[in-house]
Each structure stands twice: as structure tokens, then as C-alpha cells.
Design a protein around this motif. Structure first.
Motif, PDB file in Angstrom:
ATOM      1  N   VAL A 126       0.861  -1.194   0.000  1.00 18.45           N
ATOM      2  CA  VAL A 126       0.000   0.000   0.000  1.00 18.45           C
ATOM      3  C   VAL A 126       0.889   1.232   0.000  1.00 18.45           C
ATOM      4  CG1 VAL A 126      -1.729   1.316   1.254  1.00 18.45           C
ATOM      5  CG2 VAL A 126      -1.904  -1.181   1.130  1.00 18.45           C
ATOM      6  N   ARG A 127       0.905   1.919  -1.121  1.00 20.04           N
ATOM      7  CA  ARG A 127       1.658   3.153  -1.270  1.00 20.04           C
ATOM      8  C   ARG A 127       0.667   4.248  -1.638  1.00 20.04           C
ATOM      9  NH1 ARG A 127       4.617   0.813   1.239  1.00 20.04           N
ATOM     10  NH2 ARG A 127       6.795   0.242   0.883  1.00 20.04           N
ATOM     11  N   ALA A 128       0.297   5.048  -0.673  1.00 21.26           N
ATOM     12  CA  ALA A 128      -0.739   6.051  -0.909  1.00 21.26           C
ATOM     13  C   ALA A 128      -0.209   7.425  -0.541  1.00 21.26           C
ATOM     14  CB  ALA A 128      -1.989   5.724  -0.086  1.00 21.26           C
ATOM     15  N   GLY A 129      -0.200   8.331  -1.494  1.00 20.78           N
ATOM     16  CA  GLY A 129       0.267   9.688  -1.231  1.00 20.78           C
ATOM     17  C   GLY A 129      -0.883  10.636  -0.991  1.00 20.78           C
ATOM     18  N   VAL A 130      -0.548  11.879  -0.750  1.00 20.35           N
ATOM     19  CA  VAL A 130      -1.542  12.897  -0.448  1.00 20.35           C
ATOM     20  C   VAL A 130      -2.431  13.149  -1.661  1.00 20.35           C
ATOM     21  CG1 VAL A 130       0.015  14.777  -1.093  1.00 20.35           C
ATOM     22  CG2 VAL A 130      -1.883  15.229   0.466  1.00 20.35           C
ATOM     23  N   ARG A 131      -3.738  13.280  -1.420  1.00 20.60           N
ATOM     24  CA  ARG A 131      -4.665  13.707  -2.470  1.00 20.60           C
ATOM     25  C   ARG A 131      -4.664  15.229  -2.461  1.00 20.60           C
ATOM     26  NH1 ARG A 131     -10.420  14.652  -2.768  1.00 20.60           N
ATOM     27  NH2 ARG A 131     -10.633  14.195  -0.547  1.00 20.60           N
ATOM     28  N   THR A 132      -4.161  15.813  -3.508  1.00 17.84           N
ATOM     29  CA  THR A 132      -3.884  17.250  -3.478  1.00 17.84           C
ATOM     30  C   THR A 132      -5.133  18.104  -3.304  1.00 17.84           C
ATOM     31  OG1 THR A 132      -3.812  17.186  -5.893  1.00 17.84           O
ATOM     32  CG2 THR A 132      -1.718  17.124  -4.733  1.00 17.84           C
ATOM     33  N   SER A 133      -6.280  17.648  -3.790  1.00 15.52           N
ATOM     34  CA  SER A 133      -7.504  18.422  -3.571  1.00 15.52           C
ATOM     35  C   SER A 133      -8.064  18.204  -2.167  1.00 15.52           C
ATOM     36  CB  SER A 133      -8.564  18.043  -4.610  1.00 15.52           C
ATOM     37  OG  SER A 133      -8.885  16.663  -4.525  1.00 15.52           O
ATOM     38  N   GLY A 134      -7.401  17.346  -1.377  1.00 11.85           N
ATOM     39  CA  GLY A 134      -7.907  17.035  -0.050  1.00 11.85           C
ATOM     40  C   GLY A 134      -7.913  18.227   0.879  1.00 11.85           C
ATOM     41  N   LEU A 135      -6.939  19.122   0.778  1.00 14.96           N
ATOM     42  CA  LEU A 135      -6.910  20.292   1.658  1.00 14.96           C
ATOM     43  C   LEU A 135      -8.164  21.130   1.469  1.00 14.96           C
ATOM     44  CD1 LEU A 135      -5.606  22.287   3.622  1.00 14.96           C
ATOM     45  CD2 LEU A 135      -4.377  23.282   1.668  1.00 14.96           C
ATOM     46  N   ASP A 136      -8.561  21.349   0.223  1.00 13.43           N
ATOM     47  CA  ASP A 136      -9.763  22.136  -0.020  1.00 13.43           C
ATOM     48  C   ASP A 136     -11.005  21.428   0.519  1.00 13.43           C
ATOM     49  OD1 ASP A 136     -11.162  24.429  -1.335  1.00 13.43           O
ATOM     50  OD2 ASP A 136     -12.036  22.823  -2.529  1.00 13.43           O
ATOM     51  N   ALA A 137     -11.082  20.105   0.314  1.00 17.24           N
ATOM     52  CA  ALA A 137     -12.215  19.351   0.860  1.00 17.24           C
ATOM     53  C   ALA A 137     -12.230  19.442   2.377  1.00 17.24           C
ATOM     54  CB  ALA A 137     -12.142  17.893   0.404  1.00 17.24           C
TER      55      ALA A 137
END
Length: 611
Positions: free
Chosen positions: A169-180
Motif C-alpha cells: 500500500v503506497r498512498a500519497g496525499v490527495r492534493t484536492s484534499g486540503l480544499d475538501a
């Protein structure tokens, strides 16, 4: 109550499974079990609450079907009797022991027969191997998974940090996550703050054939009762019965008493069934919105043994890091710290189960934003923008002023709401209050409240039970007419009426306030929390993230120091929580390439995944 994890159409070593189990052992310290096959494996950590001497997982009728389960089945005795009449036998009276027989009789529809809170996994190898995952009707027990479309490998677990313990499992930051996060205070729906990690929605069954693609089937949400009953006495009887059912356990049970209506009513009804201990959280020193005297009055009225817990604000910096780690992703509500401290005290006092008053506001119309929106809709005015701004850390118009040009461009077409949620909220069937209630129950309650309560109670091996989430209670609330919930400026009208005589008059007549941390007062120059926030939101850190304008964040500090207000304080708090989360999970990670058709993030916004 347990923690579960597993893998399918891939391999994982016993050491890897032990590592994942260790990462969520706090949620199940009493025993650990695992089963490996050539097609996949399942494991669990057990918190023994029912049938203490039995309940060994994985459950199985034979080696071809293995089941792991997290939660409680409140109607297990009834189901056991029914299944015994069909020829099934059981080794003990643990609630989860019935699951293999229930699956044998009903297959994927086994969830139709369960009254409880749960997340479960079935590894079925009787014919073509398949994996089934399922969640309860409101998402009281979260379940996270990652499916890799290239390898068709699926991994799942009860907590995100444990899921990240799988080597694959290699999961990075979801860039739109900050706005959500800033728009909703935590991601809603299936999305998480991680690229590729999804939350299984409430009332959902996922079926994945071996080497195939997962198929999600949404089960019907609890329907409103067929005939609206605004009789408070009937509602009181329903709540009394459900509270009584949730008090059944083979370990000590307590109740959380915040000082408001919802937990006060649960406390009063629970005390009618048995002698009871109640717990309240407050903060050392003198702070606004202190509810301890209301909680004590409620406890004395109900006759409980009351425990007053005090949190020391000087320890909040360390507590924030521990809280964020257990949650696995940021939640902007400062109450998360209080919840963490409170359940730690419950466990230290010897209790494994605690009843709470969560979800009453969603079910019975208790939020001021609901009242404001319903009144605006009745007057023919537009209400959706104001309602959505009330869900946010700060309103949309102010939110975008914090962003760099690159980040503002990146999120301009990304809706923070789950697919279809905005359309149903604005154009769906029913009154505005009907649609808001549907939205709150389906999206905000699971993501913002229930995941927080689950993760922070289980961080201390405590099972939180929620009477207002019971299907009969939800059905009764959903069936009420608008005026039976909100009318003439009063919220939760039927619930208040049901509490008459059970809850002290002072609690029933006090102004409504959220059960939260007084962060506006606590986030002030000279306090440890202020300095800790300044140290985390430095211009260098913000420039590294690439999403926030350092000068805009500095302006928030200036405003909070000179003329503090709730929105500014909450914004600084939320940005701090987000930065602590980045430190904990992402500062050394990189986001994998964006999927085909997705908008790639500007290079300055990306963070790293270890190779």
C-alpha cells in the motif's frame, strides 16, 4: 468489538499481517487471529465485550469461508435461536459466532438480518474465490480499503495507519484534499486525504471476485416509519428500549454525559435500567462554555456515580499529535482532543463500553444551520450557499483567499462534496429539511462524527455505543414532519418533549451550544497552543506545501491576536491539524501519478511516497 484487516488477490507474509495487527492493537488488545490462503488472508484484533471466553476469530464453518468482524450484533440471541431451528450449532454465545451460519443461510444478504454496528469481511473460497466487505447502515464502524487496478490486489483495514502497514500500500496525499478538508472539516463520502485509499460508505456491500474489480452495492438506508408519530411518549418508550438493549454486555458499561439534552436523555434512560457511572470532560482553568455543572446536575438527577475529568490545555500540543495519528486524517473539530482524553479516562476507570448521545441532532433536527436553512426555504430564499458555508472551516469566499494561484487553479473544478450529493441536496425529493437530514445522515455524520468517535474510543479499547443511531430511532426521527422537528425557532421539538421530567429543567431550557473545545479563548498569544501553532505554520513550511499563501496565514495570526473570533481561531486550528497530519503521514511521501483523465497537481503541491 474488534479491528479487522486483510488482503485479496495478492500475498502478505505472516510478519506483515502481524505488523498491520500491531498498528491497530489498541482497538483489540484481548486476542489476535489471522488466516492465510493462496488467494488472500483475513485477520483481527479482538476487544472482548460479549462471550468473553469464546469469539475466536476468524470465524469459520470450514476452511473455505473465513469471516472477520468488528462491531456488535444486538439481535444475536434472536438470530441464534432462528439459526438453531435450522440445524446450526454454536460453540459459544459471542455475537459474532453466528456469522458463518448467517452467511450460509443468506449469503450476501446476511446484512439484512443484522441489527447492530459493524464492518465485516468474508473470504469465500467455496467456488470461485471472492471477498465480501460490508458496513452498517450509518457507518458507525469504518472500513478503509485500497484496490490496485493494475495488479487487482485489494487491502483493507479498520484504520488508515494500519492499512499503510501493508508493504504494497503506497498512498500519497490527495492534493484536492486540503480544499475538501477546509470546505467540510474532513473529507466526506468515499474520498480520504490519501490518493487511492477509500472509505467504504455506510450501508454498502463490496464484492470482489478473484482477479476482478470490486463492485459496490448500496443497500437502502433506514426508511422513515410508515406513519409519523409525534407523540413524545412513544419516542421515549422507543429510546428507553433501545438504550436498554445497548446496555447488554459482559463487561462494565458507562455513559458519556456532556451536559446537554442528547447525552442527558441517554443518561437518564440508562439509569432507569441499572446503576450507572457517568463521565464528563472539562478543562483545567476558567474557560467559556464550561458545561460541567450541567453534567453534574444531570448525573445527580439520574442518580449516577459521576466522574469529572479535567484536561490540561498545557498538554494539548502532544495530544494533538496523538489524536491526528489515531484518526489517520485531519478532522477540524477541536472536540477531537476532548474525545481522546475522555475515552482514555473511561478505560482507566475500568469500563470497556460507553453509551453516547451522538447523532440526535442529525436525526431530530438539532443544528442551527438546519433551522436557518428551513426558515429560508420556507420564505423562498436561497439557503444552500449559507448552509454549505456553515459546514466549512470558513466560508468559500474567504477560503480561496488563502490559496496560492496554482492551488486555486487546481481545485477550481473539483467539488468537495461526494458525487450526487449536491444535486440531491438542492433538487432531491422532499422538503429542504428532508434533504438536509438525508445529507447529514448519509455524508456528514459518518465522516465527521462517527469515524472520530470510533477511532478515538477504540484508541483506548473502549466500545462507543450510539442509541440515536439505532434503526428504530432513526426511522422515528425521519418520519417526523418538519414542524415536529423545527418550529418557531426551536430545534428538536419532539426530542425535547420526550425528555420532559427525565432531564433537569435547567438543561432543557439552557441555550444550545456545541460540545467542543473553547479554542478561540485558548488560541491566544502567550499560550503553549499559540506557540505550537506558530511553529507549525511557518512561511517556510507553507511554501513547501505549495497550497497556502504564507502572507494570508500570517494575517490570520494578526487578526486572532488583535481581535479574536471563532472563524479565525477555527481556521488556524484546522491548518495546524492539517500540518500535523502532513508531518505524521506525508512529509516524506510522493503522490503517485494522477489517473488518466484526472487533473495533475502542480509540482509544488506534490508530496512523496517511499519507493
Amino acid at each position: 468489538m474488534c479491528r479487522i484487516h486483510g488482503y485479496f488477490h495478492t500475498t502478505a507474509t505472516p510478519h506483515e499481517m502481524r505488523t498491520v495487527a500491531a498498528l491497530q492493537r489498541h482497538g483489540g488488545p484481548d486476542s489476535t487471529g489471522a488466516h492465510h490462503t493462496p488467494h488472500g488472508g483475513v485477520g483481527n484484533n479482538r476487544l472482548a465485550v460479549m462471550g468473553l471466553d469464546g469469539g475466536r476469530q476468524p470465524y469459520h464453518a470450514d476452511d473455505r469461508v473465513q469471516i472477520v468482524f468488528n462491531g456488535e450484533i444486538y439481535n444475536h440471541d434472536h438470530l441464534r435461536r432462528r439459526l438453531e431451528q435450522r440445524g446450526h450449532t454454536f460453540p459459544d454465545r459471542c455475537d459474532g459466532t453466528i456469522l458463518p451460519a448467517l452467511y450460509a443461510e443468506y449469503g450476501d444478504a446476511l446484512t439484512d438480518h443484522i441489527d447492530g454496528m459493524y464492518a465485516l469481511a468474508v473470504l469465500d473460497r467455496r467456488a470461485e474465490p471472492r471477498l465480501l466487505l460490508a458496513t452498517d447502515h450509518l457507518g458507525m464502524k469504518p472500513l478503509y480499503y485500497r484496490f490496485d487496478p493494475a495488479t487487482r490486489a485489494l487491502h483493507f483495514s479498520s484504520e488508515i495507519p494500519a492499512l499503510l502497514g501493508f508493504d504494497a500500500v503506497r498512498a500519497g496525499v490527495r492534493t484536492s484534499g486540503l480544499d475538501a478538508f477546509l470546505a467540510l472539516k474532513t473529507p466526506f463520502g468515499e474520498q480520504t486525504m490519501f490518493h487511492g485509499i477509500r472509505a467504504l460508505p455506510p450501508a454498502t456491500t463490496l464484492v470482489c471476485p478473484y482477479g476482478g474489480t470490486p463492485r459496490l452495492m448500496r443497500r437502502p438506508a433506514p426508511a422513515p416509519a410508515p406513519h409519523p408519530c409525534g407523540d413524545p411518549r412513544e419516542l421515549r418508550r422507543t429510546l428507553h428500549d433501545e438504550v436498554g438493549r445497548l446496555l447488554v454486555a459482559d463487561v462494565p458499561v458507562a455513559v458519556i454525559t456532556s451536559g446537554g439534552l442528547d447525552s442527558g436523555l441517554v443518561t437518564a434512560l440508562a439509569a432507569r435500567h441499572r446503576p450507572l457511572h457517568s463521565f464528563n470532560i472539562a478543562y483545567r482553568g476558567r474557560w467559556p462554555f464550561d458545561e460541567r455543572h450541567f453534567a453534574r446536575e444531570t448525573a445527580e438527577h439520574a442518580g449516577t456515580v459521576h466522574h469529572q475529568i479535567e484536561a490540561d490545555p498545557a498538554g494539548f500540543p502532544d495530544l494533538i499529535e496523538d489524536t491526528v495519528r489515531h484518526l489517520g486524517q485531519p478532522n477540524a473539530d477541536p472536540i477531537a482532543l476532548s474525545t481522546h482524553v475522555l475515552f482514555r479516562a473511561v478505560r482507566e476507570a475500568g469500563f470497556k463500553v460507553a453509551l453516547t448521545g451522538d447523532a440526535a441532532d442529525e436525526v431530530f433536527g438539532g443544528y442551527d444551520r438546519m433551522r436557518t436553512a428551513a426558515e429560508a426555504a420556507a420564505a423562498g430564499a436561497d439557503w444552500t450557499g449559507r448552509y454549505l458555508d456553515a459546514l466549512a472551516v470558513l466560508p468559500a469566499a474567504r477560503r480561496t483567499t488563502l490559496y496560492t494561484d496554482a492551488y486555486r487553479h487546481h481545485v477550481r473544478t473539483v467539488d468537495p462534496l461526494p458525487p450526487g450529493a449536491r444535486h440531491d441536496l438542492v433538487h432531491g425529493p422532499g422538503t429542504a429539511l428532508d434533504r438536509i437530514t438525508r445529507f447529514e445522515l448519509a455524508h456528514r455524520l459518518p465522516a465527521y462524527h462517527l469515524r472520530r468517535v470510533d477511532h478515538l474510543s477504540m484508541a483506548h479499547s473502549v466500545e462507543a455505543r450510539l442509541p440515536f443511531c439505532q434503526p428504530r430511532v432513526v426511522a422515528a426521527g425521519r418520519a417526523l414532519h418538519d414542524h415536529q422537528r423545527i418550529h418557531d425557532g426551536q430545534v428538536k421539538r419532539t426530542l425535547y418533549a420526550a425528555a420532559e421530567g427525565l432531564v433537569p429543567h435547567s438543561v432543557l431550557t439552557r441555550p444550545k451550544q456545541p460540545f467542543t473545545l473553547p479554542v478561540t479563548a485558548m488560541l491566544a498569544p502567550g499560550t503553549p497552543l499559540w506557540q505550537y501553532t506558530r511553529d507549525h505554520l511557518t512561511p517556510a513550511r507553507l511554501r513547501e506545501g505549495g497550497a497556502l499563501r504564507p502572507e494570508a496565514v500570517q494575517a490570520l495570526f494578526t487578526a486572532q491576536a488583535e481581535r479574536p473570533d471563532d472563524t479565525t481561531a477555527l481556521t488556524l486550528w484546522a491548518l495546524l491539524v492539517h500540518e500535523v497530519w502532513r508531518d505524521t503521514f506525508h512529509r516524506r511521501r510522493t503522490e503517485p501519478p494522477a489517473p488518466v483523465g484526472a487533473t495533475a497537481a502542480p509540482p509544488s503541491l506534490r508530496s512523496a511516497v517511499p519507493a
